[in-house]
Motif scaffolding. Structure first.
Motif, mmCIF file in Angstrom:
data_model
loop_
_atom_site.group_PDB
_atom_site.id
_atom_site.type_symbol
_atom_site.label_atom_id
_atom_site.label_comp_id
_atom_site.label_asym_id
_atom_site.label_seq_id
_atom_site.Cartn_x
_atom_site.Cartn_y
_atom_site.Cartn_z
ATOM 1 N N LEU A 155 0.872 -1.172 0.000
ATOM 2 C CA LEU A 155 0.000 0.000 0.000
ATOM 3 C C LEU A 155 0.910 1.223 0.000
ATOM 4 O O LEU A 155 1.859 1.290 0.789
ATOM 5 C CB LEU A 155 -0.905 0.024 1.235
ATOM 6 C CG LEU A 155 -1.777 -1.199 1.513
ATOM 7 C CD1 LEU A 155 -2.628 -0.959 2.766
ATOM 8 C CD2 LEU A 155 -2.662 -1.525 0.326
ATOM 9 N N GLU A 169 -6.918 -7.089 2.060
ATOM 10 C CA GLU A 169 -7.893 -6.759 3.093
ATOM 11 C C GLU A 169 -7.238 -6.694 4.471
ATOM 12 O O GLU A 169 -7.566 -5.824 5.283
ATOM 13 C CB GLU A 169 -9.023 -7.789 3.094
ATOM 14 C CG GLU A 169 -9.851 -7.825 1.817
ATOM 15 C CD GLU A 169 -10.527 -6.496 1.496
ATOM 16 O OE1 GLU A 169 -10.717 -5.676 2.422
ATOM 17 O OE2 GLU A 169 -10.859 -6.265 0.320
ATOM 18 N N VAL A 219 -5.084 -3.400 4.683
ATOM 19 C CA VAL A 219 -5.945 -2.213 4.839
ATOM 20 C C VAL A 219 -6.464 -2.126 6.264
ATOM 21 O O VAL A 219 -6.441 -1.061 6.901
ATOM 22 C CB VAL A 219 -7.111 -2.256 3.821
ATOM 23 C CG1 VAL A 219 -8.142 -1.176 4.152
ATOM 24 C CG2 VAL A 219 -6.580 -2.058 2.406
ATOM 25 N N ALA A 220 -6.921 -3.253 6.793
ATOM 26 C CA ALA A 220 -7.476 -3.255 8.145
ATOM 27 C C ALA A 220 -6.404 -2.954 9.194
ATOM 28 O O ALA A 220 -6.619 -2.143 10.107
ATOM 29 C CB ALA A 220 -8.131 -4.604 8.432
ATOM 30 N N ARG A 224 -8.657 3.880 5.431
ATOM 31 C CA ARG A 224 -10.062 3.762 5.051
ATOM 32 C C ARG A 224 -10.172 3.094 3.688
ATOM 33 O O ARG A 224 -9.433 3.430 2.770
ATOM 34 C CB ARG A 224 -10.720 5.137 5.001
ATOM 35 C CG ARG A 224 -10.740 5.898 6.319
ATOM 36 C CD ARG A 224 -11.533 7.174 6.187
ATOM 37 N NE ARG A 224 -11.078 7.988 5.063
ATOM 38 C CZ ARG A 224 -11.730 9.045 4.585
ATOM 39 N NH1 ARG A 224 -12.874 9.421 5.136
ATOM 40 N NH2 ARG A 224 -11.247 9.734 3.573
ATOM 41 N N ARG A 225 -11.092 2.146 3.574
ATOM 42 C CA ARG A 225 -11.257 1.430 2.303
ATOM 43 C C ARG A 225 -11.578 2.404 1.174
ATOM 44 O O ARG A 225 -11.148 2.210 0.037
ATOM 45 C CB ARG A 225 -12.391 0.404 2.452
ATOM 46 C CG ARG A 225 -12.524 -0.604 1.301
ATOM 47 C CD ARG A 225 -11.285 -1.461 1.163
ATOM 48 N NE ARG A 225 -11.479 -2.704 0.420
ATOM 49 C CZ ARG A 225 -11.700 -2.804 -0.876
ATOM 50 N NH1 ARG A 225 -11.767 -1.715 -1.602
ATOM 51 N NH2 ARG A 225 -11.845 -3.978 -1.466
ATOM 52 N N GLU A 226 -12.310 3.469 1.468
ATOM 53 C CA GLU A 226 -12.688 4.423 0.431
ATOM 54 C C GLU A 226 -11.521 5.279 -0.056
ATOM 55 O O GLU A 226 -11.616 5.966 -1.084
ATOM 56 C CB GLU A 226 -13.823 5.340 0.898
ATOM 57 C CG GLU A 226 -13.533 6.103 2.173
ATOM 58 C CD GLU A 226 -14.033 5.393 3.418
ATOM 59 O OE1 GLU A 226 -14.410 6.094 4.383
ATOM 60 O OE2 GLU A 226 -14.029 4.135 3.430
ATOM 61 N N ASP A 227 -10.405 5.244 0.674
ATOM 62 C CA ASP A 227 -9.220 5.983 0.237
ATOM 63 C C ASP A 227 -8.356 5.188 -0.740
ATOM 64 O O ASP A 227 -7.403 5.719 -1.293
ATOM 65 C CB ASP A 227 -8.365 6.397 1.449
ATOM 66 C CG ASP A 227 -8.996 7.527 2.251
ATOM 67 O OD1 ASP A 227 -9.794 8.279 1.660
ATOM 68 O OD2 ASP A 227 -8.688 7.641 3.448
ATOM 69 N N VAL A 228 -8.671 3.919 -0.940
ATOM 70 C CA VAL A 228 -7.933 3.100 -1.903
ATOM 71 C C VAL A 228 -8.477 3.407 -3.295
ATOM 72 O O VAL A 228 -9.639 3.147 -3.601
ATOM 73 C CB VAL A 228 -8.081 1.601 -1.598
ATOM 74 C CG1 VAL A 228 -7.343 0.773 -2.639
ATOM 75 C CG2 VAL A 228 -7.557 1.290 -0.196
ATOM 76 N N LEU A 242 -12.081 -7.539 -6.381
ATOM 77 C CA LEU A 242 -11.712 -6.421 -5.519
ATOM 78 C C LEU A 242 -12.722 -5.286 -5.506
ATOM 79 O O LEU A 242 -12.783 -4.511 -4.549
ATOM 80 C CB LEU A 242 -10.343 -5.872 -5.945
ATOM 81 C CG LEU A 242 -9.155 -6.818 -5.748
ATOM 82 C CD1 LEU A 242 -7.929 -6.273 -6.456
ATOM 83 C CD2 LEU A 242 -8.868 -7.020 -4.269
ATOM 84 N N LEU A 258 -12.517 -2.681 -7.318
ATOM 85 C CA LEU A 258 -11.716 -1.465 -7.466
ATOM 86 C C LEU A 258 -11.199 -1.369 -8.898
ATOM 87 O O LEU A 258 -11.087 -2.386 -9.584
ATOM 88 C CB LEU A 258 -10.508 -1.506 -6.509
ATOM 89 C CG LEU A 258 -10.784 -1.383 -5.017
ATOM 90 C CD1 LEU A 258 -9.558 -1.830 -4.226
ATOM 91 C CD2 LEU A 258 -11.148 0.053 -4.658
#
Length: 397
Positions: A105, A138, A141-142, A147-151, A191, A193
């Protein structure tokens, strides 16, 4: 950084569209802010964009939380200072190797926020490996609190050519079970995404002009020496993909006219004399177990005569192939990467001798040859950079 780098692997790429131009301008603003906060007037001067364009883009980036602003003064006048919120947009890089999976990331400041590497079975199946990548993503990220929405997207690389007309893995991949797989579709389905895919050598080249020390270099070759041998090309500041996306296949340049049959069907290809698989074949004779690339490196660093001889022969062959490449495109820099990168001059010296022997003297003498400073992370960092070069950063929320 090469500000105009674009990938041809995005399913929605259309370089001539208004949206593509807008994304390119947004990228120019973001990249200018990586050097530190700047006023809108300074951004206009640094990017060559008009004041009105900069103002509009800053508003969009502000609404998306990509930047923050605060009042300041410049030359005695009131101005607006713009600062990058680097963690507001996070890219995922995935490197599917022959026997490994690596996931990172990264943020807009080109900083690694989290990473993990797994060992995979040789010849691993695509569905199993993709499931593993999803699980690792996952978890990262956790655990990192992102935040998942920032990916904003996922970049993925594999050791093999990709047909850009279909987004599928082409014949010649080191992972034969993946041939014909539409990796873009599979990853996006799993994903949810935006996904961008490319060959691992191409991603290595991209990483060198983004993460690496060659941000000002417009003509660069990245050659990865591993189970296969491939090259990624940056020409005139852009990745070069050719007609259908299959370029840089120097591993299948003929080195020995009547040599061993290669997996591609031809004889005497560079891979048959210089890949880590060939080195392992030669050095494993009489050994209880087949040598790994790490063991080859260990023996060479310990000055084992057989390992040094095999590496010297391989390096000369690679240098010969690179001499032909250099004669054709005259790069400023050739960067060597892959699992043998730790060898440094032990590998670079024979490559350099082969390059100088087979390149036009002026070209050979003026081409910088270096080992990648990014090591085994080159491809995965390039995958993350691929996202920043293609994703719609300002409209990911």
């Amino acid at each position: 950084m090469v500000s105009t780098l674009r990938s041809m692997t995005s399913a929605t790429a259309n370089p001539g569209s208004q949206s593509a131009l807008r994304r390119l301008n947004e990228q120019r603003i973001v990249e200018a802010l990586m050097a530190g906060p700047a006023t809108q007037a300074e951004l206009a001067r640094n990017t060559g964009l008009s004041n009105a364009t900069v103002s509009n883009i800053v508003k969009v980036l502000l609404d998306s939380d990509v930047v923050s602003t605060e009042p300041t003064t410049s030359s005695g006048r009131r101005a607006l200072s713009v600062r990058l919120n680097s963690n507001s947009a996070v890219a995922v890089g995935i490197d599917f190797g022959r026997r490994h999976l690596r996931v990172v990331l990264a943020n807009l400041a080109y900083e690694v926020l989290a990473e993990q590497t797994l060992t995979l079975e040789a010849g691993h199946r695509a569905d199993v490996s993709i499931s593993a990548a999803v699980d690792v993503l996952e978890t990262l990220v956790a655990d990192s609190g992102i935040r998942r929405e920032d990916v904003i997207g996922v970049g993925a690389g594999i050791p093999g050519p990709i047909d850009h007309r279909t987004g599928s893995v082409a014949q010649g991949a080191i992972l034969p079970g993946w041939v014909g797989l539409q990796i873009l579709v599979h990853l996006e389905d799993r994903l949810g995404l935006p996904v961008f895919v490319d060959n691992d050598a191409n991603l290595g080249a991209l990483s060198e002009v983004t993460w690496g020390p060659y941000s000002g270099v417009e003509n660069l070759v990245f050659v990865k020496i591993g189970s296969g041998i491939g090259a990624g090309l940056i020409l005139n500041g852009l990745p070069y993909y050719g007609n259908v996306g299959v370029t840089g296949e120097i591993g299948h340049a003929t080195i020995v006219e009547h040599g061993h049959v290669c997996r591609c069907g031809n004889r005497g290809c560079l891979e048959t004399v210089a890949s880590t698989s060939t080195m392992a074949d030669l050095l494993s004779r009489g050994e209880p177990e087949r040598l790994t690339a790490d063991e080859i490196v260990r023996r060479a660093l310990a000055r084992n005569p057989a390992a040094l001889r095999v590496i010297d022969d391989a390096g000369l062959a690679v240098g010969r192939a690179l001499g032909n490449v250099a004669n054709l495109i005259n790069p400023e820099v050739i960067v060597v990467g892959g699992p043998l990168a730790e060898l440094g001059e032990i590998l670079l010296d024979p490559i350099r001798r082969g390059l100088l022997r087979h390149a036009v003297p002026l070209i050979g003498e003026s081409t910088t040859l270096a080992m990648s400073a990014l090591g085994s992370r080159s491809e995965v960092l390039g995958a993350a950079a691929l996202v920043f070069q293609n994703a719609d950063i300002a409209h990911h929320t």
